[in-house]
Design a protein around this motif. Structure first.
Motif, PDB file in Angstrom:
ATOM      1  N   ALA A  29      -1.154  -5.904  -2.521  1.00 23.63           N
ATOM      2  CA  ALA A  29      -1.978  -4.759  -2.324  1.00 23.63           C
ATOM      3  C   ALA A  29      -1.329  -3.729  -1.807  1.00 23.63           C
ATOM      4  N   SER A  30      -0.700  -3.984  -0.447  1.00 27.96           N
ATOM      5  CA  SER A  30       0.095  -3.068   0.331  1.00 27.96           C
ATOM      6  C   SER A  30       1.396  -2.945   0.258  1.00 27.96           C
ATOM      7  N   HIS A  31       1.972  -3.861  -0.522  1.00 31.60           N
ATOM      8  CA  HIS A  31       3.317  -3.714  -1.101  1.00 31.60           C
ATOM      9  C   HIS A  31       3.478  -4.117  -2.389  1.00 31.60           C
ATOM     10  N   PRO A  32       3.129  -3.203  -3.370  1.00 28.46           N
ATOM     11  CA  PRO A  32       3.009  -3.646  -4.885  1.00 28.46           C
ATOM     12  C   PRO A  32       4.591  -3.465  -5.530  1.00 28.46           C
ATOM     13  N   LYS A  52      -1.837 -11.536  -1.724  1.00 23.95           N
ATOM     14  CA  LYS A  52      -2.504 -10.655  -0.558  1.00 23.95           C
ATOM     15  C   LYS A  52      -1.471  -9.466  -0.121  1.00 23.95           C
ATOM     16  N   ARG A  53      -0.185  -9.489  -0.329  1.00 23.48           N
ATOM     17  CA  ARG A  53       0.738  -8.814   0.270  1.00 23.48           C
ATOM     18  C   ARG A  53       0.933  -7.673  -1.103  1.00 23.48           C
ATOM     19  N   ARG A 111       6.034 -12.732  -4.077  1.00 22.25           N
ATOM     20  CA  ARG A 111       5.425 -12.109  -3.192  1.00 22.25           C
ATOM     21  C   ARG A 111       3.735 -12.728  -2.994  1.00 22.25           C
TER      22      ARG A 111
END
Length: 80
Positions: free
Chosen positions: A63-66, A60-61, A57
């Motif tokens: 952070a919102s989709h750990p 940068k993704r 993943r």
């Protein structure tokens, strides 16, 4: 969305979200490349499915989709 589990179910080695050594089956059982190749011969010991490289993943993704922090380990390790 993939959970991106944090460890190998066989040996409990860490597999961070950006690991190229993480392999999964279609149920997201997660294993390190060493266990998948040497002990499991490319097959999930839970479902019998093929183990393939887990996608990475983009950072940068994360952070919102750990990635998941829940560790899954087979108490007796993985048998052939």
């Amino acid at each position: 969305m993939l959970e991106l589990r944090p460890n190998c179910e066989c040996c409990d080695n860490d597999l961070p979200p950006d690991s190229a050594d993480a392999l999964i089956c279609s149920f997201e059982c997660t294993f390190c490349r060493s266990c998948a190749d040497q002990r499991l011969h490319g097959r999930c010991p839970n479902c019998g499915g093929e183990l393939v490289r887990r996608p990475i993943r983009p950072a940068k993704r994360l952070a919102s989709h750990p990635a998941s922090s829940q560790r899954v380990v087979k108490p007796a390790g993985c048998a052939h």
